[in-house]
Design a protein around this motif. Structure first.
Motif, PDB file in Angstrom:
ATOM      1  N   GLU A  66      10.830  -7.343  -6.278  1.00 19.38           N
ATOM      2  CA  GLU A  66      10.653  -7.477  -4.828  1.00 19.38           C
ATOM      3  C   GLU A  66       9.811  -6.270  -4.409  1.00 19.38           C
ATOM      4  O   GLU A  66      10.305  -5.297  -3.866  1.00 19.38           O
ATOM      5  CB  GLU A  66      11.992  -7.469  -4.099  1.00 19.38           C
ATOM      6  N   VAL A  67       8.517  -6.348  -4.695  1.00 19.45           N
ATOM      7  CA  VAL A  67       7.673  -5.148  -4.698  1.00 19.45           C
ATOM      8  C   VAL A  67       6.660  -5.192  -3.551  1.00 19.45           C
ATOM      9  O   VAL A  67       5.948  -6.187  -3.386  1.00 19.45           O
ATOM     10  CB  VAL A  67       6.919  -5.013  -6.034  1.00 19.45           C
ATOM     11  N   VAL A  68       6.618  -4.109  -2.804  1.00 16.99           N
ATOM     12  CA  VAL A  68       5.621  -3.954  -1.741  1.00 16.99           C
ATOM     13  C   VAL A  68       4.772  -2.729  -2.067  1.00 16.99           C
ATOM     14  O   VAL A  68       5.306  -1.673  -2.438  1.00 16.99           O
ATOM     15  CB  VAL A  68       6.290  -3.772  -0.365  1.00 16.99           C
ATOM     16  N   GLY A  69       3.457  -2.858  -1.959  1.00 19.56           N
ATOM     17  CA  GLY A  69       2.589  -1.750  -2.307  1.00 19.56           C
ATOM     18  C   GLY A  69       1.307  -1.715  -1.499  1.00 19.56           C
ATOM     19  O   GLY A  69       1.022  -2.612  -0.696  1.00 19.56           O
ATOM     20  N   GLU A  70       0.525  -0.677  -1.737  1.00 17.48           N
ATOM     21  CA  GLU A  70      -0.756  -0.474  -1.062  1.00 17.48           C
ATOM     22  C   GLU A  70      -1.881  -0.558  -2.085  1.00 17.48           C
ATOM     23  O   GLU A  70      -1.858   0.135  -3.113  1.00 17.48           O
ATOM     24  CB  GLU A  70      -0.782   0.892  -0.377  1.00 17.48           C
ATOM     25  N   VAL A  71      -2.863  -1.409  -1.815  1.00 21.65           N
ATOM     26  CA  VAL A  71      -3.953  -1.649  -2.754  1.00 21.65           C
ATOM     27  C   VAL A  71      -4.793  -0.385  -2.940  1.00 21.65           C
ATOM     28  O   VAL A  71      -5.239   0.236  -1.969  1.00 21.65           O
ATOM     29  CB  VAL A  71      -4.851  -2.799  -2.254  1.00 21.65           C
ATOM     30  N   VAL A  72      -5.013  -0.024  -4.216  1.00 19.71           N
ATOM     31  CA  VAL A  72      -5.809   1.169  -4.532  1.00 19.71           C
ATOM     32  C   VAL A  72      -7.023   0.856  -5.403  1.00 19.71           C
ATOM     33  O   VAL A  72      -7.924   1.691  -5.539  1.00 19.71           O
ATOM     34  CB  VAL A  72      -4.945   2.255  -5.227  1.00 19.71           C
ATOM     35  N   GLU A  73      -7.064  -0.337  -6.003  1.00 22.40           N
ATOM     36  CA  GLU A  73      -8.198  -0.677  -6.880  1.00 22.40           C
ATOM     37  C   GLU A  73      -8.332  -2.190  -6.936  1.00 22.40           C
ATOM     38  O   GLU A  73      -7.327  -2.922  -6.939  1.00 22.40           O
ATOM     39  CB  GLU A  73      -7.935  -0.123  -8.287  1.00 22.40           C
ATOM     40  N   LEU A  74      -9.587  -2.673  -6.976  1.00 22.57           N
ATOM     41  CA  LEU A  74      -9.855  -4.105  -6.988  1.00 22.57           C
ATOM     42  C   LEU A  74     -10.748  -4.476  -8.164  1.00 22.57           C
ATOM     43  O   LEU A  74     -11.702  -3.755  -8.485  1.00 22.57           O
ATOM     44  CB  LEU A  74     -10.563  -4.532  -5.698  1.00 22.57           C
TER      45      LEU A  74
END
Length: 352
Positions: A66-74
């Motif tokens: 149940e993971v929430v995160g902030e995008v750092v690389e695409l």
């Protein structure tokens, strides 16, 4: 893009005890998104997996789905997200994309589904979960978190919430006021009560302990409380419910709960018991009753539950803890000593 080094907490044997662990993320593919983990819910299934109680566990095991995160690389072909987006991932990080389930937006039932941890990704790498500083996930298995929802509030919705929402959605489009039973009162079930109430159902919480009565009625707003250990109460409630959502992740006999259903009623299993459950076939035959199951939810339904949550103004009932407390949190969860979901503040913890 080469994989990056991450720090995490992992179980190394069937004791399920978690301690610091480091590993390298798999190489970032063209459609992959790398994100910094902010928050991760703590689920009862994590404990089963950590202790090798469901299916063969590959150690070291980093739990958390149940993971929430902030995008750092695409990756080079990622179009759905941008750097800085807040995203979520639930129980799945892969599927075949070609079978009937995948093409019907039910990828959770794909025979080639890839679980967020304790599984093997299509490139042969082991999947590891959200008790870690970062993750790499294909863009198809990430959802966008609405700006009006707090990240820590969202975490329990990505497994527990959608696990309740997916089977209850079938009752949503009718003007009928369904008589609902929610069996158990914990992480999944407290969300189920809130969801069913928001759908306009008459909700009865069913529990073996009368200690949960005040919580059910006053904290969660249930319409009724049924003490399953009381033969009198159970007899009086016979044939009264349209459906029961069974969230209990332990062995229990189904006979007494089937008696609560009306003719054509449904008992919907979403709690994963570590051993087989028992029932009497005559209970089904004489009441045209159904025992069915539901596994998490689709990616489409994960986005739906977040929009439903925001539109209804609902609030998850959570207790935020740091990683240093995580083993104690699992001990408390086993004793049902949490109201109602632990959420791990990963970004605010010292993982090393």
């Amino acid at each position: 893009m080469d994989g990056r080094k991450v720090v995490a907490w992992a179980a190394r044997d069937t004791t399920g005890f978690l301690s610091p662990y480091s590993y390298t993320l798999r190489k970032t593919g063209s459609e992959d998104v790398v994100f910094k983990v902010l928050f991760c819910g703590i689920d009862h299934t994590d404990l089963h997996q950590m202790r090798n109680e469901i299916h063969s566990t590959n150690y070291p095991l980093v739990p958390g789905h149940e993971v929430v995160g902030e995008v750092v690389e695409l990756g080079s072909e990622v179009k759905k997200f941008k750097i800085g987006d807040i995203v979520g991932v639930g129980c799945l990080v892969g599927s075949c994309g070609e079978c009937l389930s995948c093409k019907s937006s039910m990828e959770q039932y794909c025979d080639s589904r890839v679980l967020t941890y304790n599984d093997i990704y299509k490139d042969g790498s082991s999947t590891q979960g959200g008790f870690s500083s970062a993750m790499t996930v294909h863009q198809r298995f990430l959802i966008r978190i609405p700006e009006n929802l707090a990240p820590e509030q969202v975490a329990p919705l990505l497994c527990a919430g959608v696990t309740a929402y997916s089977p209850l959605k079938q009752f949503q489009e009718s003007n009928k006021v369904f008589k609902a039973g929610i069996l158990g009162l914990g992480g999944v079930s407290h969300l189920a009560v809130l969801i069913a109430k928001a759908m306009g159902h008459h909700v009865t919480v069913i529990s073996s302990s009368d200690k949960k009565k005040e919580e059910a009625l006053e904290d969660l707003g249930a319409d009724a409380f049924l003490l399953s250990s009381s033969a009198t109460e159970m007899e009086e409630a016979a044939n009264s419910l349209d459906y029961i959502l069974d969230t209990v992740p332990a062995v229990h006999h189904l006979h007494s709960y089937l008696s609560l259903l009306k003719v054509d009623g449904k008992l919907i299993l979403v709690g994963v018991a570590p051993k087989p459950l028992q029932f009497d076939s005559v209970d089904l035959i004489l009441g045209k009753k159904t025992i069915t199951g539901s596994f998490i939810g689709s990616m489409e339904e994960m986005q739906e539950i977040l929009e439903f949550w925001a539109n209804k103004g609902l609030t998850s009932m959570i207790e935020i803890v740091n990683i240093e407390y995580v083993n104690k949190a699992f001990e408390r969860m086993e004793r049902n000593d949490v109201r109602y979901r632990f959420v791990l503040d990963v970004a605010g913890s010292n993982l090393e």
